[in-house]
Design an enzyme around this catalytic site. Sequence first.
Site, PDB file in Angstrom:
ATOM      1  N   LYS A   1      51.016 -19.147  32.104  1.00 38.98           N
ATOM      2  CA  LYS A   1      51.244 -18.071  33.069  1.00 38.98           C
ATOM      3  C   LYS A   1      50.001 -17.785  33.923  1.00 38.98           C
ATOM      4  CE  LYS A   1      52.343 -14.115  31.174  1.00 38.98           C
ATOM      5  NZ  LYS A   1      51.548 -12.942  31.554  1.00 38.98           N
TER       6      LYS A   1
ATOM      7  N   ARG B   1      57.000  -4.657  29.524  1.00 39.73           N
ATOM      8  CA  ARG B   1      56.971  -5.307  28.214  1.00 39.73           C
ATOM      9  C   ARG B   1      58.139  -4.868  27.334  1.00 39.73           C
ATOM     10  NH1 ARG B   1      52.561  -8.240  26.875  1.00 39.73           N
ATOM     11  NH2 ARG B   1      50.657  -7.967  28.094  1.00 39.73           N
TER      12      ARG B   1
ATOM     13  N   ARG C   1      43.101 -25.669  18.928  1.00 40.52           N
ATOM     14  CA  ARG C   1      41.678 -25.513  19.233  1.00 40.52           C
ATOM     15  C   ARG C   1      40.837 -25.516  17.955  1.00 40.52           C
ATOM     16  NH1 ARG C   1      39.742 -20.542  22.901  1.00 40.52           N
ATOM     17  NH2 ARG C   1      40.806 -19.396  21.241  1.00 40.52           N
TER      18      ARG C   1
ATOM     19  N   ARG D   1      39.078 -20.699  14.448  1.00 40.91           N
ATOM     20  CA  ARG D   1      39.055 -19.247  14.382  1.00 40.91           C
ATOM     21  C   ARG D   1      40.361 -18.771  13.750  1.00 40.91           C
ATOM     22  NH1 ARG D   1      37.689 -17.179  20.363  1.00 40.91           N
ATOM     23  NH2 ARG D   1      39.944 -17.160  20.240  1.00 40.91           N
TER      24      ARG D   1
ATOM     25  N   ARG E   1      52.158 -14.268  16.178  1.00 40.59           N
ATOM     26  CA  ARG E   1      51.929 -13.716  17.526  1.00 40.59           C
ATOM     27  C   ARG E   1      53.073 -14.081  18.466  1.00 40.59           C
ATOM     28  NH1 ARG E   1      47.270 -16.196  21.202  1.00 40.59           N
ATOM     29  NH2 ARG E   1      47.588 -15.062  23.155  1.00 40.59           N
TER      30      ARG E   1
END
Length: 217
Positions: free
Chosen positions: A13, A88, A127, A161, A172
Amino acid sequence: MNLILMGLPGAGKGTQAQKIIDEFHLPHISTGDIFRDAMKNETEMGVAAKKFIDQGELVPDEVTNGIVRDRLAQADTENGFMLDGFPRSLAQAEALDSFGPELNRTINAVINIHVEPDVLIERLSGRYICRTCGATYHKLYHNPKVAGTCDVCGGHDFYQREDDKPATVKNRLAVNVKANTPLVDYYTKKGLLYTVDGNRDIDDVYVDIEKILKNLK
């Protein structure tokens, strides 16, 4: 041209938003940015939002709606804008439908960049970082030239992480899917939703978005 840009985390996005801004010169209205501006300028709604943020609480819809309304009332949105991160929830979408026309800021289109969650989990959890120097890599797009050896410092110790780990990413995304699905249905019923396949090259995705936007003008 008054737009809403939607997409799950990792769908691209941000990249597409910048391309839209560059070509169509629309003010990019991100809720994060307008919260910061409203608090910095100590507007009535900004002061109200700061109280909740300082206490680590979610900002209530009525405050968020008020801040977005104040931003849309500014002169630079007269010829169009792009909302990013708002609405949202259905309550926020309904509020926008209420105050948007009052300000002559009725939404013309909702661009939804769609990528399947399983693909996004791979993107977002790929990552990893060199523990020695902090160089960042990605298992899909940017691995070290020599497997297991950092290109920058030659180190061999890598880590992920916590917020990049698959379980965290999956959770998430689930939260975002739950929030986005009612909005997708809402704008589909209103005939405003345009879904674009985001699982392609960046430029190919933008070709589709550009066609949609040029047909709106």
